[in-house]
Design a protein around this motif. Structure first.
Motif, mmCIF file in Angstrom:
data_model
loop_
_atom_site.group_PDB
_atom_site.id
_atom_site.type_symbol
_atom_site.label_atom_id
_atom_site.label_comp_id
_atom_site.label_asym_id
_atom_site.label_seq_id
_atom_site.Cartn_x
_atom_site.Cartn_y
_atom_site.Cartn_z
ATOM 1 N N ASP A 3 0.821 -1.222 0.000
ATOM 2 C CA ASP A 3 0.000 0.000 0.000
ATOM 3 C C ASP A 3 0.857 1.275 0.000
ATOM 4 O OD1 ASP A 3 0.978 0.087 2.593
ATOM 5 O OD2 ASP A 3 -0.991 0.218 3.560
ATOM 6 N N GLY A 4 2.196 1.107 -0.070
ATOM 7 C CA GLY A 4 3.092 2.264 -0.107
ATOM 8 C C GLY A 4 3.573 2.722 1.253
ATOM 9 N N SER A 5 3.043 2.148 2.319
ATOM 10 C CA SER A 5 3.488 2.519 3.660
ATOM 11 C C SER A 5 4.815 1.836 3.980
ATOM 12 C CB SER A 5 2.430 2.149 4.703
ATOM 13 O OG SER A 5 2.275 0.740 4.767
ATOM 14 N N TYR A 6 5.454 2.291 5.056
ATOM 15 C CA TYR A 6 6.717 1.716 5.493
ATOM 16 C C TYR A 6 6.544 1.056 6.845
ATOM 17 C CZ TYR A 6 8.947 4.356 1.773
ATOM 18 O OH TYR A 6 9.301 4.841 0.546
ATOM 19 N N TYR A 7 7.252 -0.046 7.030
ATOM 20 C CA TYR A 7 7.281 -0.743 8.306
ATOM 21 C C TYR A 7 8.735 -0.822 8.748
ATOM 22 C CZ TYR A 7 7.149 -4.354 11.840
ATOM 23 O OH TYR A 7 7.303 -5.051 13.015
ATOM 24 N N THR A 8 9.021 -0.449 9.982
ATOM 25 C CA THR A 8 10.374 -0.512 10.525
ATOM 26 C C THR A 8 10.405 -1.549 11.632
ATOM 27 O OG1 THR A 8 10.652 1.844 10.070
ATOM 28 C CG2 THR A 8 12.239 0.833 11.572
ATOM 29 N N GLY A 9 11.435 -2.393 11.605
ATOM 30 C CA GLY A 9 11.563 -3.436 12.610
ATOM 31 C C GLY A 9 13.007 -3.691 12.982
ATOM 32 N N VAL A 10 13.188 -4.582 13.960
ATOM 33 C CA VAL A 10 14.519 -4.982 14.403
ATOM 34 C C VAL A 10 14.515 -6.501 14.560
ATOM 35 C CG1 VAL A 10 14.028 -4.675 16.870
ATOM 36 C CG2 VAL A 10 16.367 -4.498 16.053
ATOM 37 N N THR A 11 15.631 -7.133 14.207
ATOM 38 C CA THR A 11 15.730 -8.593 14.279
ATOM 39 C C THR A 11 17.190 -9.010 14.360
ATOM 40 O OG1 THR A 11 15.086 -10.674 13.203
ATOM 41 C CG2 THR A 11 15.787 -8.883 11.763
ATOM 42 N N SER A 12 17.404 -10.248 14.780
ATOM 43 C CA SER A 12 18.760 -10.799 14.757
ATOM 44 C C SER A 12 18.940 -11.736 13.560
ATOM 45 C CB SER A 12 19.055 -11.553 16.059
ATOM 46 O OG SER A 12 18.136 -12.604 16.219
ATOM 47 N N ASN A 13 17.852 -12.009 12.837
ATOM 48 C CA ASN A 13 17.942 -12.869 11.648
ATOM 49 C C ASN A 13 17.104 -12.228 10.543
ATOM 50 O OD1 ASN A 13 17.626 -14.881 9.657
ATOM 51 N ND2 ASN A 13 17.924 -16.497 11.175
ATOM 52 N N LEU A 14 17.741 -11.438 9.712
ATOM 53 C CA LEU A 14 17.028 -10.633 8.719
ATOM 54 C C LEU A 14 16.324 -11.495 7.675
ATOM 55 C CD1 LEU A 14 16.316 -7.790 7.817
ATOM 56 C CD2 LEU A 14 18.474 -7.734 6.540
ATOM 57 N N SER A 15 16.987 -12.498 7.140
ATOM 58 C CA SER A 15 16.357 -13.316 6.093
ATOM 59 C C SER A 15 15.152 -14.074 6.631
ATOM 60 C CB SER A 15 17.369 -14.267 5.455
ATOM 61 O OG SER A 15 17.911 -15.129 6.422
ATOM 62 N N GLN A 16 15.254 -14.599 7.836
ATOM 63 C CA GLN A 16 14.120 -15.318 8.431
ATOM 64 C C GLN A 16 12.957 -14.361 8.711
ATOM 65 O OE1 GLN A 16 14.601 -16.772 12.482
ATOM 66 N NE2 GLN A 16 13.456 -18.622 11.955
ATOM 67 N N ARG A 17 13.277 -13.176 9.213
ATOM 68 C CA ARG A 17 12.223 -12.196 9.531
ATOM 69 C C ARG A 17 11.520 -11.727 8.265
ATOM 70 N NH1 ARG A 17 8.291 -11.190 11.613
ATOM 71 N NH2 ARG A 17 7.774 -9.258 12.662
ATOM 72 N N LEU A 18 12.280 -11.488 7.199
ATOM 73 C CA LEU A 18 11.687 -11.088 5.928
ATOM 74 C C LEU A 18 10.758 -12.188 5.409
ATOM 75 C CD1 LEU A 18 11.442 -9.003 3.699
ATOM 76 C CD2 LEU A 18 13.496 -9.970 2.659
ATOM 77 N N PHE A 19 11.191 -13.437 5.514
ATOM 78 C CA PHE A 19 10.358 -14.566 5.095
ATOM 79 C C PHE A 19 9.048 -14.581 5.887
ATOM 80 C CE2 PHE A 19 8.893 -18.899 5.846
ATOM 81 C CZ PHE A 19 8.622 -19.303 4.542
ATOM 82 N N LYS A 20 9.119 -14.325 7.177
ATOM 83 C CA LYS A 20 7.914 -14.320 8.015
ATOM 84 C C LYS A 20 6.960 -13.204 7.601
ATOM 85 C CE LYS A 20 9.787 -16.632 12.046
ATOM 86 N NZ LYS A 20 10.150 -16.544 13.462
ATOM 87 N N HIS A 21 7.506 -12.035 7.275
ATOM 88 C CA HIS A 21 6.651 -10.939 6.798
ATOM 89 C C HIS A 21 5.995 -11.328 5.479
ATOM 90 C CE1 HIS A 21 7.333 -7.611 9.590
ATOM 91 N NE2 HIS A 21 8.638 -7.866 9.571
ATOM 92 N N GLN A 22 6.776 -11.860 4.550
ATOM 93 C CA GLN A 22 6.263 -12.203 3.214
ATOM 94 C C GLN A 22 5.208 -13.305 3.267
ATOM 95 O OE1 GLN A 22 6.495 -10.423 0.755
ATOM 96 N NE2 GLN A 22 8.555 -9.980 0.072
#
Length: 97
Positions: free
Chosen positions: A13-32
């Motif tokens: 929708d064009g909005s931005y989400y900011t987060g913090v993680t210790s495992n970026l690839s895993q966190r991105l997979f969870k979002h997707q």
């Protein structure tokens, strides 16, 4: 030394989400994949990773995430674009008389 990451996702929708993680690839997979139905990004997929930075101290990463979450859209977009020289001016309040 364990790394932590602060990241910004651009949502469908064009909005931005900011987060913090210790495992970026895993966190991105969870979002997707929409694992968490109550998350901000669940109904805004697909998401795109548009920015991340690394930290060796998780407390600094968390503080940075909190600061970025309060930023204006324009300031986040300057950070994403690597236009660091614009960040100080985008922090100033504009008062109208």
């Amino acid at each position: 030394m364990k790394l932590s990451f602060v990241y910004i996702l651009k949502c469908a929708d064009g909005s931005y989400y900011t987060g913090v993680t210790s495992n970026l690839s895993q966190r991105l997979f969870k979002h997707q994949s929409g694992i968490y139905k109550d998350s901000y990004t669940y109904n805004k997929r697909p998401v795109e990773l548009v920015y991340f930075c690394e930290f060796t101290d998780i407390s600094i990463a968390i503080d940075t995430e909190k600061k970025i979450k309060k930023w204006s859209r324009a300031k986040k977009e300057a950070l994403i674009a690597g236009e660091y020289e614009k960040l100080p001016n985008l922090s100033k309040k504009h008062f109208h008389s």
